[in-house]
Design an enzyme around this catalytic site. Structure first.
Site, short mmCIF file in Angstrom:
data_model
loop_
_atom_site.label_atom_id
_atom_site.label_comp_id
_atom_site.label_asym_id
_atom_site.label_seq_id
_atom_site.Cartn_x
_atom_site.Cartn_y
_atom_site.Cartn_z
N GLU A 1 -1.93 5.90 5.14
CA GLU A 1 -1.77 4.83 5.69
C GLU A 1 0.15 5.06 6.37
OE1 GLU A 1 -2.42 2.19 1.80
OE2 GLU A 1 -0.85 1.91 2.89
N GLY B 1 0.59 -1.49 0.02
CA GLY B 1 -0.10 -0.08 -0.14
C GLY B 1 0.66 1.25 0.07
N GLY C 1 -1.31 35.94 -5.70
CA GLY C 1 -2.46 35.21 -5.36
C GLY C 1 -3.29 35.18 -6.10
C1 LIG Z 1 -8.25 10.60 3.52
C2 LIG Z 1 -7.71 9.82 4.23
C3 LIG Z 1 -8.45 8.43 4.01
C4 LIG Z 1 -8.10 7.90 5.05
N1 LIG Z 1 -8.36 6.27 5.11
C5 LIG Z 1 -8.38 5.30 5.45
C6 LIG Z 1 -8.82 3.75 5.48
O1 LIG Z 1 -9.71 3.80 4.50
N2 LIG Z 1 -8.49 2.89 6.59
C7 LIG Z 1 -8.61 3.36 7.80
O2 LIG Z 1 -8.21 2.31 8.29
N3 LIG Z 1 -7.97 4.92 7.66
C8 LIG Z 1 -7.59 5.38 6.94
N4 LIG Z 1 -7.36 6.52 7.38
C9 LIG Z 1 -6.51 6.61 8.48
C10 LIG Z 1 -4.99 7.04 8.52
O3 LIG Z 1 -4.51 6.12 8.02
C11 LIG Z 1 -4.86 8.13 9.55
O4 LIG Z 1 -5.13 9.36 9.16
C12 LIG Z 1 -3.05 7.93 10.10
O5 LIG Z 1 -2.74 6.72 10.43
C13 LIG Z 1 -2.87 8.65 11.17
O6 LIG Z 1 -3.79 8.43 12.42
P1 LIG Z 1 -4.43 9.70 13.29
O7 LIG Z 1 -4.86 10.79 12.17
O8 LIG Z 1 -5.34 9.17 13.97
O9 LIG Z 1 -3.18 10.88 14.20
P2 LIG Z 1 -2.58 9.76 15.19
O10 LIG Z 1 -2.03 8.68 14.89
O11 LIG Z 1 -3.28 10.75 16.15
O12 LIG Z 1 -0.99 10.97 14.60
C14 LIG Z 1 -0.79 12.29 15.37
C15 LIG Z 1 0.59 12.89 14.52
O13 LIG Z 1 1.10 12.57 15.61
C16 LIG Z 1 2.37 12.63 15.49
N5 LIG Z 1 2.84 10.76 15.89
C17 LIG Z 1 2.11 10.18 16.15
N6 LIG Z 1 2.92 9.04 16.27
C18 LIG Z 1 4.04 9.27 16.47
C19 LIG Z 1 5.16 8.44 16.76
N7 LIG Z 1 5.16 7.25 16.97
N8 LIG Z 1 5.98 9.37 16.53
C20 LIG Z 1 6.33 10.49 16.36
N9 LIG Z 1 4.93 11.34 15.28
C21 LIG Z 1 3.85 10.66 15.87
C22 LIG Z 1 2.14 12.82 13.07
O14 LIG Z 1 2.52 13.98 13.04
C23 LIG Z 1 1.05 12.88 13.48
O15 LIG Z 1 0.72 12.63 12.39
C24 LIG Z 1 -7.39 8.18 6.59
C25 LIG Z 1 -7.29 8.90 6.48
C26 LIG Z 1 -7.48 10.04 5.74
C27 LIG Z 1 -6.63 11.29 5.71
#
Ligand SMILES: Cc1cc2nc3c(=O)[nH]c(=O)nc-3n(C[C@H](O)[C@H](O)[C@H](O)COP(=O)(O)OP(=O)(O)OC[C@H]3O[C@@H](n4cnc5c(N)ncnc54)[C@H](O)[C@@H]3O)c2cc1C
Length: 384
Positions: free
Chosen positions: A370, A249, A347
């Site tokens: 991902e 992926g 702009g």
């Molecule tokens: C448009 C879209 C489509 C998606 N589609 C799917 C789907 O089909 N199926 C699915 O299961 N998920 C899906 N996702 C979810 C996506 O995989 C998650 O948003 C992603 O894994 C991050 O998880 P979170 O948003 O909970 O961020 P969090 O895990 O809360 O993390 C927030 C931020 O904290 C920081 N962070 C977190 N952990 C660490 C670490 N260990 N070390 C350093 N920094 C860290 C990073 O800056 C991160 O961006 C989708 C997301 C979007 C936006």
């Protein structure tokens, strides 16, 4: 200016790349602005993609697909994401996670669930992320427990961000089946969950600023019951299967970054050669030329790394390292190119109907999904 040139693409992947370009020119690019503006789920484009034999075609021939490999899927991704990321995501999510069922499922599961996806009769998705947990795959809390008579699995919990949670016919769902704190990676399993199962409820999440022609769902499982036979592979092997799938992926997501970066460069290039200031086009200023040169170099570096990574993943050579490097580099190249492209538009960059403004909003997403790029860097460091 043609950036997605063939020469770096292995010969066997070029034909499907050309099919994807033709399809993108006819069905994706012309709808991009309108579907983004109206946040329309591109059902008609999806149907056309299924008819054209381009959607869900990584599924093997035995189960009704074309058996496209990771390199071919990458070639398709870069073409579609260049044309429009939101529509492209909807097209590519139609089989998201089905690859796991193909590899680890039973023949009965493949016949019942996989074949309809390959044949364009059904769409699916992968449900991993939760409202309170995203990056920590071993921390997901949705549970799956055997019913008293052992005939069913009963799921409880919530998933968030799930592509096709509303539109899909079934999903591959990641749920907790164990609680061993000494074996954090053996506590989860994967299940095939039909979206019409009792106790399954999904609604679209609020409107997004980017990739608006794709839809994600908030799912609630409330004593959601599925047959015992819907477990995919072995109980407790969910984390392992998911980690392996993400290598594939993440290479495809690198293609998302490359397509978006190409769109940003094309758009910036065209604009600076047309816009005049101080009695000349702004492309005549050396600072602008250097900006374009930097974009081009970063793009070529990202693309070279990505195609190398795709072959490594295909051949099983340290796939997790290569997939993480390609995903990080390509998606951040897209954010950098979009940022510079916006600056060169002055702009006009903030006019919402501009392609550059759409790309600028879309590039925020592949650096997170991902696996956020910080997680990729953890993987890269640990495996270097
Ligand atoms: C448009 C879209 C489509 C998606 N589609 C799917 C789907 O089909 N199926 C699915 O299961 N998920 C899906 N996702 C979810 C996506 O995989 C998650 O948003 C992603 O894994 C991050 O998880 P979170 O948003 O909970 O961020 P969090 O895990 O809360 O993390 C927030 C931020 O904290 C920081 N962070 C977190 N952990 C660490 C670490 N260990 N070390 C350093 N920094 C860290 C990073 O800056 C991160 O961006 C989708 C997301 C979007 C936006």
């Amino acid at each position: 200016m043609e950036l997605l040139v063939d020469d770096i693409v292995p010969e066997y992947a070029r034909e499907v790349k050309h099919e994807a370009r033709e399809f993108a020119d006819e069905h994706v690019a012309p709808n991009a602005e309108e579907y983004f503006r109206d946040a329309t789920y591109p059902e008609d484009v999806l149907e056309a993609g299924q008819d054209a034999g381009l959607v869900a075609q990584d599924i093997g021939e035995e189960w009704g697909g074309r058996g496209l490999d990771v390199v071919q899927m990458l070639a398709v991704a870069e073409e579609w994401f260049r044309a429009d990321a939101g529509i492209a995501l909807s097209l590519q999510l139609a089989s998201f996670g089905a690859e796991i069922v193909e590899k680890y499922g039973t023949d009965d599961q493949r016949e019942e669930y996989l074949r309809p996806v390959a044949e364009g009769e059904a769409i699916t998705g992968l449900a991993v992320s939760e409202p309170d947990t995203g990056s920590d795959l071993s921390g997901m809390t949705t549970t799956a427990e055997k019913s008293d008579d052992g005939d069913e699995w009963v799921l409880n919990g919530e998933k968030y961000w799930i592509g096709n949670g509303v539109e899909g016919d079934w999903l591959t769902v990641y749920a907790r089946t164990g609680h061993d704190e000494d074996d954090r990676y053996g506590n989860h399993s994967l299940f095939i969950v039909p979206t019409d199962a009792a106790g399954y409820d999904a609604e679209h999440i609020p409107e997004k600023m980017g990739m608006r022609a794709s839809k994600q769902a908030h799912i609630v499982f409330d004593d959601c019951r599925i047959p015992e036979s819907n477990l995919v592979g072995h109980e407790g092997a969910g984390f392992m299967m998911l980690a392996e799938f993400f290598n594939f992926g993440r290479v495809v997501v690198s293609g998302h970054g490359l397509g978006l970066a190409a769109a940003a460069i094309e758009e910036a290039w065209a604009f600076v050669h047309d816009r005049e200031e101080f009695g000349r086009t702004i492309a005549d200023f050396q600072a602008v030329q250097h900006g374009l040169a930097d974009m081009r170099m970063e793009f070529e570096a990202a693309r070279a790394l990505t195609y190398r990574a795709a072959e490594k993943v295909r051949d099983g050579e340290n796939p997790s390292l290569w997939a993480a490097m390609a995903k990080t580099k390509a998606t951040e190249t897209a954010t950098d190119c979009a940022e510079q492209g916006m600056q060169f538009h002055g702009g006009r960059s903030i006019l919402t109907d501009r392609r550059i403004a759409r790309v600028y909003r879309d590039v925020r997403i592949p650096v997170v999904y991902e696996g956020a790029n910080e997680i990729q860097r953890n993987l890269i460091y640990r495996q270097s």
